[in-house]
Write a protein that holds these residues in place. Structure first.
Motif, mmCIF file in Angstrom:
data_model
loop_
_atom_site.group_PDB
_atom_site.id
_atom_site.type_symbol
_atom_site.label_atom_id
_atom_site.label_comp_id
_atom_site.label_asym_id
_atom_site.label_seq_id
_atom_site.Cartn_x
_atom_site.Cartn_y
_atom_site.Cartn_z
ATOM 1 N N PRO A 151 0.924 -0.907 0.105
ATOM 2 C CA PRO A 151 0.271 0.301 0.211
ATOM 3 C C PRO A 151 0.582 1.343 0.013
ATOM 4 C CG PRO A 151 -0.591 -1.335 1.430
ATOM 5 C CD PRO A 151 0.750 -1.833 1.129
ATOM 6 N N ARG A 152 2.339 0.861 0.030
ATOM 7 C CA ARG A 152 2.802 2.464 -0.452
ATOM 8 C C ARG A 152 2.974 3.120 1.120
ATOM 9 N NH1 ARG A 152 4.448 2.745 -5.581
ATOM 10 N NH2 ARG A 152 2.470 1.973 -7.255
ATOM 11 N N PRO A 153 3.457 2.603 2.010
ATOM 12 C CA PRO A 153 3.273 3.485 3.814
ATOM 13 C C PRO A 153 5.012 4.764 3.771
ATOM 14 C CG PRO A 153 3.923 1.442 3.927
ATOM 15 C CD PRO A 153 3.611 1.017 2.203
ATOM 16 N N GLY A 154 4.325 5.659 4.340
ATOM 17 C CA GLY A 154 5.620 6.434 4.164
ATOM 18 C C GLY A 154 6.315 5.919 5.224
ATOM 19 N N ILE A 155 6.247 4.916 6.651
ATOM 20 C CA ILE A 155 6.567 4.413 7.489
ATOM 21 C C ILE A 155 7.066 3.225 7.365
ATOM 22 C CG2 ILE A 155 7.310 4.993 9.951
ATOM 23 C CD1 ILE A 155 6.112 8.015 9.379
ATOM 24 N N LEU A 156 7.784 2.670 7.504
ATOM 25 C CA LEU A 156 7.768 1.384 7.274
ATOM 26 C C LEU A 156 7.823 0.604 9.051
ATOM 27 C CD1 LEU A 156 10.123 0.337 3.861
ATOM 28 C CD2 LEU A 156 7.552 0.729 4.521
ATOM 29 N N LEU A 157 7.532 -0.088 9.392
ATOM 30 C CA LEU A 157 8.318 -0.070 10.736
ATOM 31 C C LEU A 157 8.186 -1.659 10.861
ATOM 32 C CD1 LEU A 157 5.354 1.791 12.787
ATOM 33 C CD2 LEU A 157 7.486 2.407 12.746
ATOM 34 N N PHE A 158 9.363 -1.901 11.726
ATOM 35 C CA PHE A 158 9.693 -3.534 11.394
ATOM 36 C C PHE A 158 10.107 -4.406 12.307
ATOM 37 C CE2 PHE A 158 11.073 -1.437 7.244
ATOM 38 C CZ PHE A 158 11.408 -2.956 6.658
ATOM 39 N N ASP A 159 9.252 -5.359 13.400
ATOM 40 C CA ASP A 159 9.094 -5.771 14.843
ATOM 41 C C ASP A 159 10.672 -6.753 14.626
ATOM 42 O OD1 ASP A 159 9.445 -5.760 17.643
ATOM 43 O OD2 ASP A 159 7.033 -6.349 17.307
ATOM 44 N N GLU A 160 11.647 -6.995 15.047
ATOM 45 C CA GLU A 160 12.688 -7.610 14.844
ATOM 46 C C GLU A 160 11.959 -8.595 13.777
ATOM 47 O OE1 GLU A 160 14.539 -9.253 18.383
ATOM 48 O OE2 GLU A 160 13.655 -7.516 20.631
ATOM 49 N N PRO A 161 12.561 -8.411 13.093
ATOM 50 C CA PRO A 161 11.855 -9.100 11.630
ATOM 51 C C PRO A 161 12.898 -10.414 11.502
ATOM 52 C CG PRO A 161 13.043 -7.301 10.897
ATOM 53 C CD PRO A 161 12.769 -7.063 12.280
ATOM 54 N N LEU A 162 13.957 -10.223 11.451
ATOM 55 C CA LEU A 162 15.070 -10.993 11.621
ATOM 56 C C LEU A 162 14.973 -12.519 12.147
ATOM 57 C CD1 LEU A 162 17.898 -9.130 9.253
ATOM 58 C CD2 LEU A 162 15.683 -10.010 8.857
ATOM 59 N N SER A 163 14.214 -12.477 13.140
ATOM 60 C CA SER A 163 15.122 -13.342 14.800
ATOM 61 C C SER A 163 15.107 -14.659 14.683
ATOM 62 C CB SER A 163 14.572 -12.644 16.323
ATOM 63 O OG SER A 163 12.742 -12.874 15.294
#
Lengths: 578, 375, 344
Positions: free
Chosen positions: C154-166
């Motif tokens: 959806p083309r957000p202006g802000i990307l949030l990542f919550d420990e995505p690689l853990s």
């Protein structure tokens, strides 16, 4: 400034409004009827009922004797159920007894058979001629059946234990399954004997489940109406449930409501006490090990005899009652169960020389309409309860903090403490007359639906919780991030993921309504005939065959629905297959 | 015919609420022939009846008046009263015809508050005594009397005085329906109290001494009830259970008990040997009216009246198909032109006490509480 | 642009986040790093709009999106953010394409548009071959890509990542770091990334906020954190390997003089050397381990509850149990007071 207040209003109120409407829902469904009976007994012309019931000349028969009977029933049934259910659970889960799976399955079946079915089956076998009418099969064989075995406390206890022990079995077996075999082996290495292990390790771990099983079966027994009504009333053995029914039926509502309130208090007290005992201890159930039990108790020489005992218990409480019911719906005389079988009681046309011209149940338009009414009620309540339960569970899971949520939580589990017959009485009290602009619901289908929905709310909320746990918070939150509204998330995410669990829960609700007697026995009107009440009335008017035939119909529908539910529950979602 | 139907439809459509009373009066005056087209228009009639014999009435009625569906519910009088009151307070108009015993309660709790209305078909007015027309129409007289097994006692009743029922000979062998579940039986208990003097005399006749009253017991009638319960009286929940217990043939030592004389009619079908005890001091029980009334807000007022008219029987000696289920030994038609059943004790020789509904209503609750305290 | 002003969040009496103020420009890659329980996930959830702050404000660009003083927050869906959950939270009953498509459907996009965008992001993340599969039919790394694709669709202006690689294994983690940065650049969005792994923070971030106990200990670019740690906690938390902290009381007397008695001295691993014999500026430790690092050797010694790490060009061969003498430079790189504050 305007936008901020607007945003604030929207958001805060969104949650609060949702909470308030759910609170209103459970308030109207659950709290209002109960409040109403309390208020009714406090009215100036009714308040005397309290002293009449508790201290007056009539109190002995109105309250105290029924109370003593009720408590005896509760305590003995709870003990019996825990002993039998615990014994079977131990055999199935912890020992090397043969045919474990079969015993385990059969031990869960009696709860599917309505208690009035078991009571009727008992009557077909053990009735003696004391109260006239047909005598039972055993007396037909020439055995003299003493009164105490035909009527009153002993048969009621036996029937209730036979009905409720599977509840205790289920709870205790689940707890025993969590006793890691390592625990037992560690004790063996420490040199403990088998009995020492049983009492020192296994029982303490299973204790919370034993207490839970005892308090659940206690609550079931004290509120059961069918068994004491069918087996106890002929010898004037009253329990609080039958007394309540009798008082309401003859229009002594104030006295009836007082009994209802006291019954609720007693039931609640014991459940609360059981809960306090359990929650005062650390829960051991969390100490789980690997699945699969490497080592089982070796029963040795006792293996055969114990198997026979377990098999007998299972057969006597499942197959035998059903066979008797079917046979006695075919036999003109219950003293000769296996002779002169006829389908008259099923399909026969009215014949003045048989049972005062009662037509067979499938030729009786009243019973046919009762069947469709019962099915419609079961289906409707299954849907309404599941939806309401899901809603409540969702609100509790997502917005579980604060006094509003606390109130919702408490109220939605309150019906657990309220015996069905008392709930029925409360519903008549509240909805029997018009409320403001709303018409009275007495004698209408919606009343039955409302009462059923409220009565099964705790069960539905529990199902809803399980389902919501299945659909983890992240899945819903990630949908929320997309801006999907609550109904949309429910429809697109929660429900599809939960549909099988919900369907299984709904089917169980359906079965519970199908076989319920205590809730609907007071709500019954000729315009809303229900099979279980029709069966009860036939039985109490001496038309045993018709009662048994109707009960067989209920039984068949219940079993089909239960099997379907089990299938749904065990079959995993296709997208979860790996 | 069609024109008349249109006429009726127009008439019915034009009736406004305040016209109800007028309409009732108009309907009350109509003959069965005049009621029929309106009843057809209404299509159905719902009957609450206290007897299972209503099923046969239903068949006969639908045969006599095809196109009108009679929906009959068999409910005890007690249950009917509870339901009618509940339905009234709920504002539900469900029932058209009430066919009920329990006259004392019906007069005070249903007729008094206007939940049911009296109706006497014009054609039977000359055939009934006044007491059978007011306050409600009595269709027949029914009984709750002492019955025994005539196969086991071919020489007549084993009991000749009610007080014998309190003796060890009959311990655990007297059976009846729980008076708290069936109003007829509570009326029977009440009658013992109302007839306390006769009971006292009977006690002297039986035991040769005046009755001694327990503490808190006011008279011989109440004492009889106390002693009867103390003698392991067996209570069941339906008269059929009583009948079967007393009546089943082949018993060595059958119990005795209070039930309806008219249930003797089923002796052959059910394999019973029920017989009334009509030589008992001071009496064998009660005889009381079974009454018919129109529900106050009957949804089918014309059909209701037609059904009551039908239940009152035709002009033949036995009352015809509408009365046939009740033309049995032990039921006494109120119509003076229906002849007594040949197998029954004629009404004037029958010793049962006719109840006084007003007096009964007055002390009924007290007697009920007494019975409750004995259970 | 993201600005946090005195942001705070308490649950009952427990303050999960206190008085956090920082600002990053548009297009920044902000990493919130800290040990578990430091409040970083709560901060992310507040940024996402899933939690309402109890104090302070969150400003995206010119708009205040959350205001703790007034107790309101704009709904997650209307703050132009996307979030990748630690668990990925893929809807298990929808296919890969369905997972990406559904948020667009909720947003009200037309079918052809949705199709085009879905194809586009699936290609961007190189998972266009998996469109018809269900989440349980693909690997963890592929699931991760789906989660990212779903977020950016959806083309957000802000990307949030919550420990995505853990949840990924070490090799995949390194790959995905690169992948994430590529996506970050491709979208031009501002990213906020939560992790407990300081390596991820140091390698990916344009700005790092080190959190401890609900507070920001230091807010700087990665290089600044290593070069100039503001607190003892930051000093020992960042860097590979992190710097050594030695209490002044445990230093050789020659080095300890002139230093405050209750302070701690920071020494960088690359400033230490190791020898078999004791010296005037050495500390004796039990040899624990040695590992080659990019042509140099990293040696760790332990004594009591202390660890010391040195990175040296070459070192004597120690066996476990030998005593290794760590030679300290004459001046510590920094000195911290007992409360963790930097003195010099």
């Amino acid at each position: 400034m305007t936008t901020t207040t607007l945003a604030r209003g929207l958001r805060l109120d969104g949650v609060t409004v949702l909470k308030l409407s759910v609170l209103a829902l459970v308030g109207v469904l659950i709290a209002a009827p109960l409040l109403r009976i309390v208020l009714d007994t406090l009215a100036p012309d009714a308040i005397i009922a309290w002293s009449e019931v508790t201290t007056g000349r009539l109190s002995r028969n109105l309250l105290w004797l029924p109370l003593i009977n009720t408590l005896i029933l509760g305590v003995v049934v709870a003990c019996g159920c825990v002993l039998i259910g615990g014994f079977l659970a131990w055999l199935v889960v912890m020992t090397d007894v043969p045919w474990r799976r079969t015993i385990g399955l059969m031990a869960t079946l009696p709860f599917m058979i309505p208690s009035f079915a078991t009571a009727l089956a008992w009557g077909s076998l053990f009735r003696n001629s004391r109260v006239g009418g047909q005598s039972g099969f055993l007396e037909g064989l020439g055995l003299a059946i003493p009164d105490w075995l035909s009527w009153g406390m002993v048969p009621t206890l036996i029937v209730l234990i036979a009905h409720y022990y599977s509840l205790a079995f289920t709870v205790i077996a689940a707890a025993l399954a969590t006793v890691n075999s390592d625990l037992v082996e560690a004790a063996e290495i420490a040199g403990a004997k088998r009995s020492r292990i049983l009492f020192g390790i296994v029982l303490p771990v299973a204790l919370p489940a034993v207490v839970a099983g005892a308090s659940l079966t206690f609550a079931g027994a004290v509120s059961n109406f069918a068994a004491p009504a069918l087996l106890g009333l002929p010898v004037r053995m009253q329990t609080m449930a039958t007394r309540l029914f009798g008082l309401i039926e003859v229009g002594q509502t104030a006295r009836g409501y007082v009994i209802a309130i006291l019954l609720i208090v007693i039931s609640a007290l014991f459940l609360w006490a059981g809960n306090a005992v359990v929650s005062g201890r650390r829960s051991y159930a969390t100490i789980t090990g690997k699945g699969g039990r490497a080592k089982r108790f070796q029963l040795g020489a006792a293996r055969g005899p114990l198997f026979v005992v377990a098999a007998l218990i299972c057969l006597l409480t499942t197959v035998v009652p059903v066979v008797i019911l079917i046979a006695s719906s075919l036999a003109p005389s219950s003293s000769a169960l296996l002779s002169n079988w006829t389908l008259h009681y099923w399909i026969g046309a009215s014949d003045p020389s048989i049972a005062q011209g009662q037509p067979g149940i499938f030729s009786n338009p009243f019973i046919l309409s009762g069947t469709s009414m019962t099915l419609a009620l079961g289906a409707t309540v299954a849907i309404t309860t599941t939806v309401a339960g899901l809603l409540v569970a969702f609100v509790l899971a997502r917005y579980g903090r604060g006094p509003l949520a606390g109130a919702i939580n408490q109220l939605s589990f309150l019906p657990l403490l309220v015996p069905g017959i008392a709930f029925g009485a409360a519903y008549i009290a509240l909805f029997g007359a018009p409320i403001g602009p709303f018409p009275a619901l007495y004698g209408t289908f919606p009343l039955l639906v409302l009462a059923g929905t409220a009565y099964l709310m705790p069960f539905a909320v529990q199902t809803g919780r399980a389902v919501i746990q299945q659909v983890s918070g992240d899945l819903d939150e990630s949908a929320r991030m997309t801006g999907a509204s609550f109904p949309r998330r429910l429809a697109a995410i929660t429900v599809p993921l939960a549909s099988r669990g919900l369907a299984a829960g709904a089917l169980i609700v359906f079965v519970k309504i199908m076989r319920d007697l205590s809730l609907v026995v007071l709500l019954f009107t000729p315009t809303t005939p229900l099979l279980s009440v029709l069966a009860y009335r036939y039985a109490s008017e001496g038309f045993g065959q018709f009662a048994n035939a109707i009960t067989v119909v209920i039984l068949v529908i219940s079993i089909v629905a239960t099997l379907l539910a089990n299938r749904l529950q065990t079959k995993s979602q296709p997208w979860l297959k790996s | 015919m069609t024109i008349r139907r249109y006429f009726v439809a127009a008439l019915l459509a034009g009736i406004a609420l305040p016209a109800f009373a007028q309409q009732d009066a108009a309907l009350d005056a109509m003959t069965a022939e005049e009621l029929l087209p309106r009843a057809r228009q209404e299509g159905t009639v719902t009957v609450y009846a206290f007897t299972s014999r209503i099923a046969r009435v239903e068949t006969a009625f639908e045969e006599a008046y095809p196109g009108i569906d009679m929906i009959a519910y068999d409910m005890s009088s007690t249950e009917q009263i509870t339901r009618i009151k509940a339905e009234a307070s709920a504002g539900i108009a469900n029932v058209d015809v009430v066919y009920i015993s329990d006259a004392p309660v019906v007069y005070t709790e249903l007729l008094g508050p206007g939940l049911v209305l009296p109706y006497v078909p014009p054609r039977v007015v000359p055939l009934l005594d006044d007491s059978e027309k007011f306050p409600l129409l009595a269709q027949r007289l029914s009984t709750k009397v002492l019955m025994y097994n005539e196969e086991a006692h071919p020489n007549g009743s084993p009991v000749t005085n009610l007080w014998q029922l309190t003796t060890p000979d009959w311990t655990g062998r007297v059976i009846m329906v729980d008076p708290l579940q069936r109003g007829d039986y509570l009326d029977l208990m009440t009658e013992f109290v109302l007839q306390a003097d006769a009971m006292a005399a009977a006690h002297e006749a039986q035991f040769g001494e005046p009755v001694t009253l327990d503490e808190g017991i006011a008279n011989a009638g109440e004492q009889f009830i106390v002693d009867l319960f103390a003698n392991d009286l067996i209570l069941v929940s339906s008269t059929d259970d009583v009948n079967a217990a007393i009546g089943v043939v082949g018993q060595d030592n059958p119990p005795i008990g209070f039930t309806s004389y008219s249930d003797r009619r089923d002796n052959e079908d059910e394999g019973w040997a029920l017989q009334v005890a009509n030589t008992v001091e001071p009496s064998n029980g009660i005889i009381f009216p079974a009454v018919l009334a129109v529900a106050a807000n009957a949804p089918h007022p014309a059909a209701a009246r037609l059904a009551i008219d039908f239940l009152m029987g035709d002009d033949s000696d036995t009352g015809g198909p509408g009365f046939a289920p009740f033309y049995v030994a032990g039921d006494y038609a109120t119509r003076s032109d229906v002849v007594s059943h040949p197998d029954a004790v004629p009404l004037d020789e029958f010793i049962a006490w006719p109840i006084d509904p007003a007096a009964t209503a007055q002390i009924r609750q007290e007697v009920g509480d007494l019975v409750l305290s004995l259970q | 642009m993201i600005r946090l002003e005195n942001l705070g969040k308490s649950f009952g009496k427990f303050d999960a986040v206190r008085e956090v103020s920082l600002e990053v420009p548009k297009g920044a890659f902000l990493v919130l790093v800290g040990p578990s329980g430091c409040g970083k996930s709560t901060m992310l959830r507040m940024l996402a709009g899933l939690e309402t702050p109890t104090s302070g404000r969150i400003v995206f660009g010119k708009d205040t999106v959350s205001d703790g003083e007034k107790g309101w927050t704009i709904d997650p869906a209307r703050r132009n953010v996307g979030l990748v959950f630690q668990s990925y939270a893929l809807w298990p009953h929808m296919t890969v394409a369905g997972n990406v498509d559904w948020p667009l459907k909720v947003a009200g996009l037309g079918k052809p548009e949705r199709r085009q965008r879905t194809d586009e992001v699936l290609r961007l993340l190189a998972i266009d071959g998996l469109a018809g599969r269900y989440p349980n039919e693909i690997s963890g790394g592929q699931q991760q890509r789906v989660a990212i694709a779903r977020m950016i669709a959806p083309r957000p202006g802000i990307l949030l990542f919550d420990e995505p690689l853990s949840n990924l294994d070490a090799k995949l983690r390194v790959e995905m770091r690169t992948e994430l940065l590529r996506v970050h650049r491709a979208t031009g969005a501002t990213s906020v990334y939560v992790t407990h792994d300081q390596v991820e923070a140091m390698t990916m971030a344009s700005h790092v906020a080190v959190l401890n106990g609900g507070r920001v200990e230091q807010f700087d670019p990665p290089a600044g954190l290593v070069a100039d740690p503001h607190t003892a906690f930051v000093a020992t938390f960042v860097g590979t390997p992190p710097a050594n902290l030695v209490p002044v009381s445990a230093l050789p007397p020659m080095l300890a003089q002139d230093l405050p008695a209750d302070a701690s001295a920071m020494y960088r691993p690359e400033d230490l050397s190791v020898s078999t014999g004791a010296g005037a500026t050495s500390l004796a430790f039990d040899f624990a381990e040695a590992s080659p690092v990019a042509g140099r050797v990293m040696i760790t010694g332990t004594r009591e509850d202390r660890r010391l790490t040195a990175v040296v060009d070459g070192a004597p061969a120690f066996a476990v149990g030998d005593t290794a003498h760590f030679v300290l430079p004459p001046k510590p790189a920094a000195i911290f007071a007992a409360n963790g504050e930097r003195l010099s």
